[in-house]
Design a protein around this motif. Structure first.
Motif: not given
Length: 387
Positions: A217-218, A224-227, A230-236, A260-261
């Motif tokens: 969730g949030n 993911v954003a802080n680390e 999302e640079t990978y461009g992989i859907p979450s 899984l994160i």
């Protein structure tokens, strides 16, 4: 008219609600306006962190000398929330200090154990609601040209009874409910609707990629954003508490690599092969931490201290004192990886990264390291999840 914001799940429309934190901020707004103007507003409103505006009427209001109070009724929408319909009050008064003081009154719990969002002794009004209340009151003060201080007392007369239907006493909050909310909005948690939503989102992600990031969730989304993952461009895809169903869907949709994160508060349960992480289904966080601590050579006394911890962050704090965080977290992450492997039955590559808001990244499984190395190589990224 009540709050009208909906999420669509298949052919269903599910109405969202707003958190106790939003209620507290709205009540404080109404009370502050009443104190300065002598007249209560018909409605009060604010923009939530979710980007959704909430405008609602005051349920009640009044003056007590120079102090003012107002009340907002909690609306949980279509969510099965024990606080739905309760009244959240805010009482405001002027003080000499030039600051906004926030405290809890009747029906708002007090923190009695370390490791929670607030320190021991504080009212269980979490950080985001405190910020929302402060910003709301500051806005009213600016509107009326007031530069002095304000004290805000949040109370929930029905909170003592409502708290009996929560886990508050177990985690170390006594005397009432907690004032909560990370986004200000309550999204419906109907099991059937949520699973259907996850399935639709998963299917959409599978059209674009054979790789997938799963987050509860949030908290996971923020991590993911802080680390910069999302640079990978992989859907979450958010799976809420339905990890088992999400893993089954990932296999069925033909994903090849899944990362899984998740926050350790949920992920530690997976070490016990628990695939629905909602506390109503299972809550054995301390027990799993204790077992792995003993497995790693911790004493019985240390195990007993772990069992008294209020939260997983408190468990980490205890382990840090005896320099055992690394071996215990490694043991837990290995168990999580094994549980994930059993569920997906080698139909795809899977790995786990777990973190805490307080301590940052806590563990990365071998499966996750392999996936991250492959993504870095293929996508020319330079993401390093280090701890």
């Amino acid at each position: 008219m009540g709050f009208e914001h909906y999420l669509r799940s298949g052919n269903q429309k599910l109405r969202c609600g707003y958190t106790t934190g939003t209620c507290a901020a709205l009540a404080a707004t109404g009370a502050a306006i009443l104190m300065f103007s002598g007249k209560a507003p018909e409605t009060v409103g604010l923009m939530t962190g979710k980007g959704i505006r909430v405008d609602v009427p005051l349920a009640d209001f009044g003056m007590n000398g120079s102090d003012a109070w107002s009340c907002i009724v909690k609306d949980a929408g279509d969510d099965a929330d024990v606080t739905d319909g309760i009244r959240v009050y805010a009482t405001v008064s002027k003080i000499d200090k030039k600051e906004i003081e926030i405290d809890g009154g009747e029906g708002v719990g007090r923190v009695t154990k370390p490791g929670l969002d607030q320190p021991v002794g504080n009212a269980a009004i979490n950080s985001t609601p405190r910020r929302m209340i402060k910003e709301a009151v500051e806005t009213v003060c600016e509107d009326y040209g007031y530069e002095g201080g304000i004290r805000v007392i949040i109370s929930v007369p029905e909170g003592i009874e409502a708290a009996k239907r929560t886990f508050n006493s177990m985690i170390g909050v006594e005397g009432g409910i907690s004032i909560l909310g990370t986004s200000g909005i309550v999204e419906p948690m109907s099991m059937q609707a949520l699973v259907a939503t996850i399935e639709v989102t998963m299917r959409q992600a599978a059209v674009a990629s054979k790789d997938l990031i799963l987050i509860p969730g949030n908290y996971g989304e923020s991590f993911v954003a802080n680390e910069q993952v999302e640079t990978y461009g992989i859907p979450s895809v958010k799976f809420s508490n339905f990890l088992g169903e999400a893993l089954d869907m990932a296999v069925a949709e033909g994903f090849e690599r899944v990362l899984l994160i998740g926050h350790i508060g949920k992920m530690v349960k997976v070490a016990g092969s628990i695939m629905n992480t909602h506390s109503r289904s299972a809550d054995c966080r301390k027990e799993i931490f204790c077992a792995h601590t003993i497995m790693c050579g911790g004493s019985g006394e240390l195990g007993r201290e772990i069992m008294k911890a209020a939260t997983t962050d408190a468990c980490i704090e205890i382990l840090d004192k005896v320099d055992m965080r690394e071996p215990v977290m490694e043991s837990i992450v290995i168990s999580i990886q094994k549980a994930l492997n059993r569920r997906v039955k080698d139909e795809l590559k899977i790995g786990v990264c777990t973190f805490s808001n307080e301590y940052g990244l806590l563990g990365v499984s071998d499966g996750a390291k392999e996936i991250i190395d492959e993504w870095n190589s293929e996508k020319k990224a330079k993401i390093k999840l280090e701890y």
